[in-house]
Design a protein around this motif. Structure first.
Motif, PDB file in Angstrom:
ATOM      1  N   ALA A 177       1.269  -1.380  -0.026  1.00 43.92           N
ATOM      2  CA  ALA A 177      -0.179   0.083   0.154  1.00 43.92           C
ATOM      3  C   ALA A 177       0.846   1.570   0.332  1.00 43.92           C
ATOM      4  O   ALA A 177       1.867   1.076   0.721  1.00 43.92           O
ATOM      5  CB  ALA A 177      -0.611  -0.117   1.108  1.00 43.92           C
ATOM      6  N   ARG A 178       0.223   1.992  -0.687  1.00 37.98           N
ATOM      7  CA  ARG A 178       0.779   3.686  -1.054  1.00 37.98           C
ATOM      8  C   ARG A 178       0.335   4.655  -0.532  1.00 37.98           C
ATOM      9  O   ARG A 178       1.080   6.050  -0.273  1.00 37.98           O
ATOM     10  CB  ARG A 178       1.455   3.804  -2.225  1.00 37.98           C
ATOM     11  N   ARG A 179      -0.969   4.444  -0.409  1.00 36.72           N
ATOM     12  CA  ARG A 179      -1.813   5.419  -0.567  1.00 36.72           C
ATOM     13  C   ARG A 179      -2.707   5.052   0.376  1.00 36.72           C
ATOM     14  O   ARG A 179      -3.813   4.720  -0.473  1.00 36.72           O
ATOM     15  CB  ARG A 179      -2.234   6.735  -1.805  1.00 36.72           C
ATOM     16  N   GLY A 237      -4.662   6.588  -6.877  1.00 35.71           N
ATOM     17  CA  GLY A 237      -3.912   5.682  -6.117  1.00 35.71           C
ATOM     18  C   GLY A 237      -4.377   5.294  -4.932  1.00 35.71           C
ATOM     19  O   GLY A 237      -3.570   4.864  -4.647  1.00 35.71           O
ATOM     20  N   ASP A 239      -5.062   2.773  -2.180  1.00 32.58           N
ATOM     21  CA  ASP A 239      -4.822   1.328  -2.812  1.00 32.58           C
ATOM     22  C   ASP A 239      -5.267   0.861  -1.250  1.00 32.58           C
ATOM     23  O   ASP A 239      -4.973  -0.701  -1.368  1.00 32.58           O
ATOM     24  CB  ASP A 239      -3.411   0.916  -3.135  1.00 32.58           C
ATOM     25  N   ALA A 240      -6.035   0.778  -0.681  1.00 37.19           N
ATOM     26  CA  ALA A 240      -6.209   0.567   1.378  1.00 37.19           C
ATOM     27  C   ALA A 240      -6.550   1.658   1.641  1.00 37.19           C
ATOM     28  O   ALA A 240      -7.158   2.964   1.576  1.00 37.19           O
ATOM     29  CB  ALA A 240      -4.435   0.247   1.889  1.00 37.19           C
ATOM     30  N   LEU A 261     -13.211  -4.264  -7.690  1.00 34.71           N
ATOM     31  CA  LEU A 261     -12.125  -4.176  -7.340  1.00 34.71           C
ATOM     32  C   LEU A 261     -11.931  -5.769  -6.159  1.00 34.71           C
ATOM     33  O   LEU A 261     -13.000  -5.777  -5.455  1.00 34.71           O
ATOM     34  CB  LEU A 261     -11.306  -3.038  -6.353  1.00 34.71           C
ATOM     35  N   ASP A 266      -6.644  -6.044  -5.356  1.00 32.89           N
ATOM     36  CA  ASP A 266      -6.590  -4.287  -5.019  1.00 32.89           C
ATOM     37  C   ASP A 266      -7.116  -3.565  -4.658  1.00 32.89           C
ATOM     38  O   ASP A 266      -6.122  -2.474  -4.878  1.00 32.89           O
ATOM     39  CB  ASP A 266      -7.543  -4.170  -6.749  1.00 32.89           C
ATOM     40  N   LEU A 267      -7.583  -3.450  -3.303  1.00 36.36           N
ATOM     41  CA  LEU A 267      -7.560  -2.876  -2.367  1.00 36.36           C
ATOM     42  C   LEU A 267      -7.560  -3.994  -1.335  1.00 36.36           C
ATOM     43  O   LEU A 267      -7.766  -4.659  -1.062  1.00 36.36           O
ATOM     44  CB  LEU A 267      -9.309  -2.333  -2.780  1.00 36.36           C
ATOM     45  N   THR A 329      -5.334  -7.780   3.510  1.00 41.56           N
ATOM     46  CA  THR A 329      -4.656  -7.308   2.998  1.00 41.56           C
ATOM     47  C   THR A 329      -3.487  -8.380   2.681  1.00 41.56           C
ATOM     48  O   THR A 329      -1.835  -8.337   3.079  1.00 41.56           O
ATOM     49  CB  THR A 329      -3.277  -6.724   4.283  1.00 41.56           C
ATOM     50  N   ARG A 332      -0.805  -8.161  -3.891  1.00 45.53           N
ATOM     51  CA  ARG A 332      -1.114  -8.038  -4.729  1.00 45.53           C
ATOM     52  C   ARG A 332      -0.146  -9.487  -5.122  1.00 45.53           C
ATOM     53  O   ARG A 332       0.817  -9.861  -5.008  1.00 45.53           O
ATOM     54  CB  ARG A 332      -0.049  -7.020  -5.781  1.00 45.53           C
TER      55      ARG A 332
END
Length: 333
Positions: A177-179, A237, A239-240, A261, A266-267, A329, A332
């Motif tokens: 996760a980045r965002r 973007g 992603d979480a 998703l 994907d999420l 969690t 990917r």
């Protein structure tokens, strides 16, 4: 030996203490060392001893009961029901009844004549009953700190909720996760305020924004689904998503499905409160287990110790949490 035939003298003999020490440990009076008190209680449980609560109340000029105040929206939340059951079990071990206080009980007056002490769980700044409860004239233990002014509680049991969210955010980052986004109530309770502070701390530390969106304290899955749908449409973007309110994470999963998703791929989806909704969803949701039944026991135990005079007013005890990692969690493939 049946519980009906067990006497206080039987407990004292089995524990190797005097009758007065056994009475103090079980009856909430005098000073007894923690280890001795727990040993006597364990012996009493093994023997099936049950105190005569009516006689005990007369001896102590007490009611033999404690009151439990929960947030106004708590009655439909799994977390608070488990907490209440834990508190009931622990109070029973002290020979105390536990009374669930109805809204408006404190303002009705005379509360000190009906209970020996109070448990006030997750006190909210906008809960008008809390100041009256803190001024009721009996010992009060809060579950989490009271952020308002006025009379201070006699003790508190607290969980490091900031640390739990930081651990959850770190876990999401490790899974790609980045965002991330956090759906969290306003800062009217110590729990929600700690989560908001932790999100800011993590954002500064990682140089990556945690998108914060307000939700009701007892948000429904439908409310969370609507907010998550707006987030997915409006935050590039993303992603979480972390859902803070108990039981509402199903709304995040529903919004993800509507957007096409795959949760866990994907999420990434997580919750700040573990429970039936997180464990029973598909996929199962990673969540912070606050161990509510044990938390209720810890609050009742501290109040019992305050009533017995074995701890000083102002005592604060810590309660541990764990992070339960599940398929939501996985990251990917």
């Amino acid at each position: 030996m049946t519980s009906r035939s067990v006497t206080l003298i039987d407990v004292a003999r089995a524990a190797g203490v005097s009758k007065s020490t056994a009475s103090n440990a079980l009856g909430g009076s005098g000073r007894v060392a923690e280890a001795t008190r727990e040993r006597i209680r364990e012996v009493a449980r093994e023997l099936g001893y049950r105190p005569n609560s009516a006689a005990r109340s007369l001896r102590r000029s007490s009611t033999g009961a404690i009151g439990l105040h929960l947030p106004r929206t708590a009655t439909r939340l799994d977390y608070y029901m488990n907490l209440a059951f834990g508190a009931v079990e622990r109070a029973r071990e002290d020979g105390l009844d536990l009374v669930l206080l109805a809204p408006g009980t404190a303002s009705g007056g005379g509360l000190a004549s009906r209970v020996d002490g109070l448990l006030v769980i997750d006190p909210e700044l906008d809960d008008q009953a809390v100041p009256d409860l803190l001024n009721a004239g009996v010992p009060v233990v809060t579950g989490e700190r009271h952020l308002g002014g006025g009379a201070a509680p006699s003790g508190a049991v607290v969980c490091d909720n900031a640390a739990s969210l930081l651990a959850l955010l770190d876990h999401l980052a490790e899974r790609g996760a980045r965002r991330p986004a956090l759906l969290v109530p306003g800062p009217a309770s110590d729990w929600a305020a700690a989560l908001r502070d932790a999100a800011r701390t993590w954002s500064r530390r990682e140089g990556a924004e945690v998108v914060v969106r307000p939700v009701p304290f007892a948000a429904t899955p439908a409310e969370v689904e609507a907010i998550t749908t707006d987030l997915l449409a409006g935050v590039p973007g993303l992603d979480a998503v972390i859902s803070a309110p108990d039981g509402a994470v199903a709304g995040v999963l529903a919004a993800a499905a509507r957007a096409g998703l795959r949760p866990g791929n994907d999420l990434l989806v997580a919750a700040c409160v573990d429970g039936a909704a997180a464990r029973g969803s598909s996929p199962q949701v990673t969540a912070v287990d606050l161990r509510p039944a044990d938390y209720g026991r810890a609050c009742a135990a501290l109040l019992g110790d305050l009533l017995a005079g074995t701890v000083e007013p102002g005592t604060v005890r810590r309660h541990d949490w764990t992070l339960n990692v599940r398929a939501s969690t996985a990251g990917r493939a």
